[in-house]
Motif scaffolding. Structure first.
Motif: not given
Length: 500
Positions: A292-317
């Motif tokens: 995995x390249x560093x730019x791909x690692x950044x893209x991967x972690x950005x996707x994880x953060x985006x999923x978390x942010x989406x979930x935070x909007x619907x799952x207050x817990x």
């Protein structure tokens, strides 16, 4: 994959409908489906129906009484769904065996004949007739049927639709073939065809050989979309979920002599870990692997953060753990930034206990289509193999909670009783999950895979991401199960990786 409304509708000149009757039938389906779709387990818009649908494909692929339409409709939110629509003259009970919830409604032909329209995914007669289309291999209007070279499709097999909570519809034919009817349709060749073909080429990994597929014709410059995949049927004594939960119940009740590594499900978990590593090795050999390249690692972690942010909007817990989860994702990026190679390859993408079958010769993984609802190209992305491992480890946690809930007679997410018996059983459930997880990792390592426990940063990040995904799914579909992933998020946010 898109057509332009009526341009994709081909005339039907035999059976219960005349060609001029097909368009009015499809128009009636457009009126009926917004109220009917929300009750389907494969419909993505939980809690609300579409305001409108429009047809992309509607072909009479089986003539006669009843007849079968193979259709694709697009909802106003952009999702596309395939329906196998049966049409039979008379009232709803005119076709014996059709479940009440499969009936979509009624329509009339131009000469006044009333037709009952129903979802035919559970109609053995029509499904057997559909199989004949694959045998013939000839197109039917906007639907094409393709057979892989050398594939044999026997005739005269009885259809047996499978039940269960699935995102697609699966049909077994005479314990020889299995047809997967895809429900949410996206353009492109499905990942499953590529993956099964790769495993078949590898030659040393048991699996279901692909035989044929159906797709939309690439009309009007549109990319074809796969509608069905036909493959060999894998005889088994059960799937991993049913076997694991039964073993977990026995151990939680104390029927097992021990929940030590050789007790309960541990032997099976070891074998399942070995099977997973063998599949990963074959996929890497056939479809490639690289760091995995560093730019791909950044893209991967950005996707994880985006999923978390989406979930935070619907799952207050999830909110109390957001900062710790962000840190876990950034730690993953740091691993790559410091020059530690992280191999990526094609992986299963939606691995859990229900995606494994226990055969006489060991475990076989199935359903390689990837995470439902994601674009085909995204499912083809190369990913760390530990992502599959993390997903399976989460499945052991679910199996333990489900088994405990069955014993206590309460939903899995409401196991909050503090009486001594419940607490003792809960400890046994936790121990079962821990031993199963350890056995799985040991089997994975024994087959040549990298021991996931030696990469705690990666394992924590991907387990956390899976738990966040689960929390979002549960709040949308099974709110009573939400405490299960929330408990895992709490554990992972605190930095604990391998307790049950």
């Amino acid at each position: 994959m898109t057509g332009t409304g009526q341009r994709s509708l081909a005339p039907w000149r035999s059976g219960v409908l005349a060609g001029e009757d097909l368009a009015p039938i499809v128009e009636e389906l457009c009126r009926l489906l917004p109220a009917w779709l929300p009750g389907r387990r494969w419909y993505a818009g939980k809690g609300h129906g579409p305001r409108a649908v429009r047809p992309l494909v509607a072909e009479a692929v089986v003539a006669g009484t009843p007849a079968l339409l193979q259709t694709v409709f697009r909802t106003d939110d952009g999702e596309c769904y395939q329906l196998l629509v049966g049409a039979v003259p008379g009232p709803a009970d005119a076709r014996p065996g059709v479940p009440a919830d499969a009936v979509i409604g009624s329509a009339h032909t131009s000469d006044g004949l009333r037709l009952t329209l129903y979802e035919a995914g559970s109609d053995p007669g029509l499904l057997a007739a559909l199989l004949a289309r694959f045998m013939a291999g000839e197109p039917c209007g906007a639907v094409e049927y393709h057979r892989l070279p050398g594939a044999t499709i026997p005739a005269g097999l009885r259809a047996r639709p499978l039940t269960g909570e699935q995102s697609n519809t699966s049909v077994v034919f005479g314990d020889r073939l299995m047809l997967k009817v895809l429900r949410r349709i996206v353009p492109g060749v499905p990942a499953e065809l590529e993956m099964l073909s790769a495993l078949q080429r590898a030659g040393d990994v048991p699996g279901a050989a692909p035989l044929a597929w159906a797709q939309t014709a690439g009309r009007y410059g549109a990319e074809p979309a796969t509608l069905c995949v036909l493959q060999e049927f894998v005889p088994s004594c059960g799937d991993g979920w049913s076997i694991a939960t039964a073993q977990a119940q026995a151990c939680i009740r104390g029927a097992c002599a021990s929940v030590a590594p050789l007790g309960g499900f541990s032997d099976d978990a070891f074998g399942l870990g070995r099977c997973t590593a063998e599949v990963h090795r074959a996929l890497a050999q056939q479809l490639g692997s690289r760091p995995l390249s560093l730019p791909e690692a950044v893209e991967l972690t950005d996707a994880l953060v985006a999923r978390l942010d989406e979930a935070l909007a619907e799952v207050p817990g999830l909110t109390p753990y957001a900062r710790a989860l962000h840190t876990a994702y950034q730690d993953l990026r740091e691993v790559v930034r410091r020059g530690n190679p992280l191999p990526v390859q094609r992986i299963h993408g939606d691995l859990h206990l229900g995606q494994a079958l226990r055969t006489a010769d060991g475990w076989v993984l199935i359903d390689f289509e990837g995470e439902p609802g994601h674009p085909v190209e995204e499912r083809r992305h190369l990913r760390p193999a530990v992502r599959d491992v993390a997903a399976m480890l989460r499945s052991f946690d679910y199996a333990a909670h489900h088994a405990l809930g069955e014993i206590l007679g309460i939903p899995p997410g409401k196991q909050t009783s503090r009486d001594l018996r419940s607490m003792r059983l809960a400890r046994r459930a936790s121990a079962w999950a821990v031993h199963s997880r350890r056995a799985f990792c040991a089997g994975y390592t024994a087959a040549g895979g990298q021991d996931p426990r030696t990469s705690p940063v990666l394992l924590r990040a991907f387990e956390a991401d899976k738990a966040v995904y689960e929390a979002l799914y549960e709040v949308r579909n099974r709110p009573e199960w939400l405490p299960i992933p929330l408990a895992a998020v709490r554990r992972l946010a605190r930095g604990s990786r391998f307790t049950g």
